[in-house]
Design a protein around this motif. Structure first.
Motif, mmCIF file in Angstrom:
data_model
loop_
_atom_site.group_PDB
_atom_site.id
_atom_site.type_symbol
_atom_site.label_atom_id
_atom_site.label_comp_id
_atom_site.label_asym_id
_atom_site.label_seq_id
_atom_site.Cartn_x
_atom_site.Cartn_y
_atom_site.Cartn_z
ATOM 1 N N THR A 269 2.953 -11.010 8.020
ATOM 2 C CA THR A 269 2.265 -12.246 8.411
ATOM 3 C C THR A 269 0.781 -12.005 8.617
ATOM 4 O OG1 THR A 269 4.275 -13.092 9.478
ATOM 5 C CG2 THR A 269 2.177 -14.087 10.140
ATOM 6 N N LEU A 270 0.442 -10.904 9.276
ATOM 7 C CA LEU A 270 -0.970 -10.560 9.491
ATOM 8 C C LEU A 270 -1.678 -10.279 8.171
ATOM 9 C CD1 LEU A 270 -0.607 -8.255 12.628
ATOM 10 C CD2 LEU A 270 -1.692 -10.512 12.560
ATOM 11 N N ILE A 271 -0.992 -9.620 7.250
ATOM 12 C CA ILE A 271 -1.593 -9.315 5.949
ATOM 13 C C ILE A 271 -1.944 -10.605 5.209
ATOM 14 C CG2 ILE A 271 -1.117 -8.347 3.663
ATOM 15 C CD1 ILE A 271 0.561 -6.192 5.091
ATOM 16 N N HIS A 272 -1.024 -11.571 5.220
ATOM 17 C CA HIS A 272 -1.301 -12.851 4.558
ATOM 18 C C HIS A 272 -2.366 -13.655 5.299
ATOM 19 C CE1 HIS A 272 2.447 -12.017 2.364
ATOM 20 N NE2 HIS A 272 2.017 -12.894 1.474
ATOM 21 N N GLY A 273 -2.331 -13.605 6.626
ATOM 22 C CA GLY A 273 -3.253 -14.415 7.410
ATOM 23 C C GLY A 273 -4.672 -13.881 7.422
ATOM 24 N N TYR A 274 -4.859 -12.566 7.328
ATOM 25 C CA TYR A 274 -6.193 -11.968 7.422
ATOM 26 C C TYR A 274 -6.606 -11.286 6.125
ATOM 27 C CZ TYR A 274 -6.027 -12.793 12.443
ATOM 28 O OH TYR A 274 -5.962 -13.398 13.681
ATOM 29 N N SER A 275 -5.970 -11.664 5.020
ATOM 30 C CA SER A 275 -6.316 -11.074 3.729
ATOM 31 C C SER A 275 -7.749 -11.430 3.337
ATOM 32 C CB SER A 275 -5.339 -11.570 2.652
ATOM 33 O OG SER A 275 -5.678 -11.037 1.401
ATOM 34 N N ASN A 303 -0.095 1.821 4.997
ATOM 35 C CA ASN A 303 -0.147 2.534 3.723
ATOM 36 C C ASN A 303 1.115 2.301 2.902
ATOM 37 O OD1 ASN A 303 -2.665 3.604 4.313
ATOM 38 N ND2 ASN A 303 -1.847 5.496 5.176
ATOM 39 N N LYS A 304 2.257 2.265 3.567
ATOM 40 C CA LYS A 304 3.525 2.039 2.872
ATOM 41 C C LYS A 304 3.537 0.681 2.193
ATOM 42 C CE LYS A 304 8.537 1.973 3.767
ATOM 43 N NZ LYS A 304 9.585 2.103 4.825
ATOM 44 N N ARG A 305 2.808 -0.271 2.744
ATOM 45 C CA ARG A 305 2.771 -1.631 2.192
ATOM 46 C C ARG A 305 1.539 -1.877 1.340
ATOM 47 N NH1 ARG A 305 5.556 -1.037 6.489
ATOM 48 N NH2 ARG A 305 7.415 -2.294 6.921
ATOM 49 N N GLY A 306 0.840 -0.811 0.975
ATOM 50 C CA GLY A 306 -0.292 -0.935 0.071
ATOM 51 C C GLY A 306 -1.588 -1.366 0.712
ATOM 52 N N GLN A 307 -1.688 -1.274 2.034
ATOM 53 C CA GLN A 307 -2.887 -1.700 2.745
ATOM 54 C C GLN A 307 -3.732 -0.480 3.110
ATOM 55 O OE1 GLN A 307 -3.093 -5.255 2.955
ATOM 56 N NE2 GLN A 307 -1.306 -4.809 1.665
ATOM 57 N N ALA A 308 -5.013 -0.528 2.792
ATOM 58 C CA ALA A 308 -5.915 0.605 3.021
ATOM 59 C C ALA A 308 -6.380 0.640 4.468
ATOM 60 C CB ALA A 308 -7.115 0.522 2.088
ATOM 61 N N VAL A 309 -6.452 1.844 5.011
ATOM 62 C CA VAL A 309 -6.937 2.043 6.378
ATOM 63 C C VAL A 309 -8.186 2.903 6.311
ATOM 64 C CG1 VAL A 309 -6.411 2.976 8.661
ATOM 65 C CG2 VAL A 309 -4.595 1.899 7.320
ATOM 66 N N THR A 310 -9.276 2.405 6.866
ATOM 67 C CA THR A 310 -10.541 3.141 6.851
ATOM 68 C C THR A 310 -10.601 4.101 8.025
ATOM 69 O OG1 THR A 310 -11.682 1.460 8.160
ATOM 70 C CG2 THR A 310 -11.673 1.176 5.762
ATOM 71 N N LEU A 320 -5.034 -6.961 2.245
ATOM 72 C CA LEU A 320 -5.085 -7.635 0.954
ATOM 73 C C LEU A 320 -3.660 -8.027 0.557
ATOM 74 C CD1 LEU A 320 -7.612 -5.419 -1.074
ATOM 75 C CD2 LEU A 320 -7.990 -7.726 -0.172
ATOM 76 N N LYS A 321 -3.386 -9.326 0.551
ATOM 77 C CA LYS A 321 -2.026 -9.743 0.230
ATOM 78 C C LYS A 321 -1.678 -9.468 -1.235
ATOM 79 C CE LYS A 321 -3.390 -14.606 -0.453
ATOM 80 N NZ LYS A 321 -3.165 -15.991 0.032
ATOM 81 N N ALA A 322 -2.697 -9.370 -2.101
ATOM 82 C CA ALA A 322 -2.441 -9.063 -3.509
ATOM 83 C C ALA A 322 -1.902 -7.642 -3.673
ATOM 84 C CB ALA A 322 -3.710 -9.239 -4.330
ATOM 85 N N ALA A 323 -2.246 -6.761 -2.722
ATOM 86 C CA ALA A 323 -1.806 -5.360 -2.810
ATOM 87 C C ALA A 323 -0.510 -5.121 -2.044
ATOM 88 C CB ALA A 323 -2.905 -4.448 -2.272
#
Length: 369
Positions: A269-275, A303-310, A320-323
């Motif tokens: 939900t956070l990924i879609h809401g803050y993409s 990382n498991k869901r394709g989201q980058a962590v700086t 990024l919901k596309a990732a």
């Protein structure tokens, strides 16, 4: 006409004498049921076999079968002895287990689980209801609710999740029926709340909870559990985890089976809401919002869901919901903040049995029951 009245148990030991002798002769005693000094007697072939300790031997579960007698009064334990048995299994057997030793944990779990099934079987055969039966089931449910958290690392061969869940559901169903009969049940609100947490999002359970007597429905336990269910149904994950942080140890164990899936849905939900390619979401904030113990766990989930962590002084996540990758929720693990810290200095046996003094009082006087 046949007498339809239920049998009345007269066995004053945790295990009927006949069963104890049969299992001793057949070599089917558990290691927790043996004489302390490991004395042996000669078997049919002259070999030594372990001797049962009458104070430690506990009646094992017996599957109903054609021609098998389950209603002999000498083999059935009255409510006071059943309460004493539950207390022994939790306060004596469970208190000795080394939770870091998976072999010891597996043996203890299988022993206690089987003997608690036999306890419930004795209740059913005698058709025992009321306050005494409720105390027995409340103690049993304490173990059944905590066990999935404690045995989370056991292999499938040592922990049958389907069978365990069936025992939880059936025990809850019987306990709720006892409550419906009316009477004084000091822990009714607590266990009505535990049922709501265990069956999170189940509309039938929520509907029944809303029809509870006013004093039970307005108790802090039930109100908190209803609020958590409401947040779950509304997909309000931030509120849900804020409320979950208020649960005590036993309540957290009841909710534990839903924890991984709730975190997964919250993160998606956070990924879609803050993409956003230009936005950054603080990693520390994400860790707190989904009640993780540390930011490393949050990083692994992202990382498991394709989201980058700086990296850096203040790590953040680029949502990024596309990732977003379609993955299964993580396997349940150890929870420091939600479970371990709530337990504090209490033993797991004390968490399971709750108000153990009540069961002690029942065990002292079988006549009152």
């Amino acid at each position: 006409m046949m007498d339809s009245s239920p049998p009345v148990g007269v066995c004053l030991d945790m295990c009927p004498r006949r069963e104890r002798q049969d299992r001793e002769r057949q070599g089917r005693l558990h290691q927790y049921e043996l004489q302390k000094d490991q004395r042996t007697c000669k078997g049919p072939r002259g070999r030594g076999r372990p001797i049962a300790d009458p104070k430690k031997t506990v009646k094992e579960y017996s599957r109903p079968a054609a021609g098998k007698e389950l209603s002999c009064p000498m083999d059935l334990r009255p409510p006071g002895i059943l309460a004493k048995t539950v207390q022994y299994l939790l306060m004596d057997v469970c208190s000795r287990v080394n939770f870091r030793d998976l072999l010891s944990l597996a043996k203890t779990y299988s022993f206690v689980f089987d003997r608690l099934r036999a306890v419930r079987q004795d209740l059913i055969v005698q058709r025992i209801r009321g306050h005494g039966a409720a105390l027995v089931l409340e103690g049993s449910l304490g173990f059944l609710l905590c066990a999935p958290y404690l045995v989370r690392d056991l292999p499938l061969a040592d922990y049958d999740e389907v069978l365990h869940s069936a025992q939880v559901r059936e025990s809850f169903a019987e306990l709720i029926e006892y409550y419906k009969d009316g009477g004084e049940f000091p822990r009714q609100a607590e266990f009505q709340a535990l049922l709501l947490l265990y069956n999170l999002g189940n509309m039938d359970t929520i509907h029944r909870a809303l029809q509870l007597p006013w004093e039970v429905r307005q108790s802090p336990h039930v109100r908190l559990a209803i609020d958590i269910n409401k947040a779950h149904l509304e997909n309000n994950w931030v509120r849900l985890f804020r409320l979950v942080s208020r649960l005590n140890c036993l309540q957290a164990c009841a909710f534990y089976r839903h924890l991984s899936n709730s975190r997964h849905k919250a993160l998606c939900t956070l990924i879609h809401g803050y993409s956003s390619r230009n936005g950054r979401f603080p990693l520390d904030l994400l860790t707190r919002l989904i009640a993780l113990d540390n930011s490393s766990l949050a990083t692994e989930m992202c990382n498991k869901r394709g989201q980058a962590v700086t990296a850096g002084e203040q790590p953040s996540v680029l949502f990024l919901k596309a990732a977003l990758k379609d993955v299964k929720p993580e396997s349940p693990g150890k929870e420091i903040n939600l479970v371990e810290q709530k337990k504090g200095k209490a033993s797991w046996a004390e968490v399971m049995i709750g108000e153990d003094q009540v069961i002690k009082d029942v065990a002292r006087s079988d006549q009152r029951l």
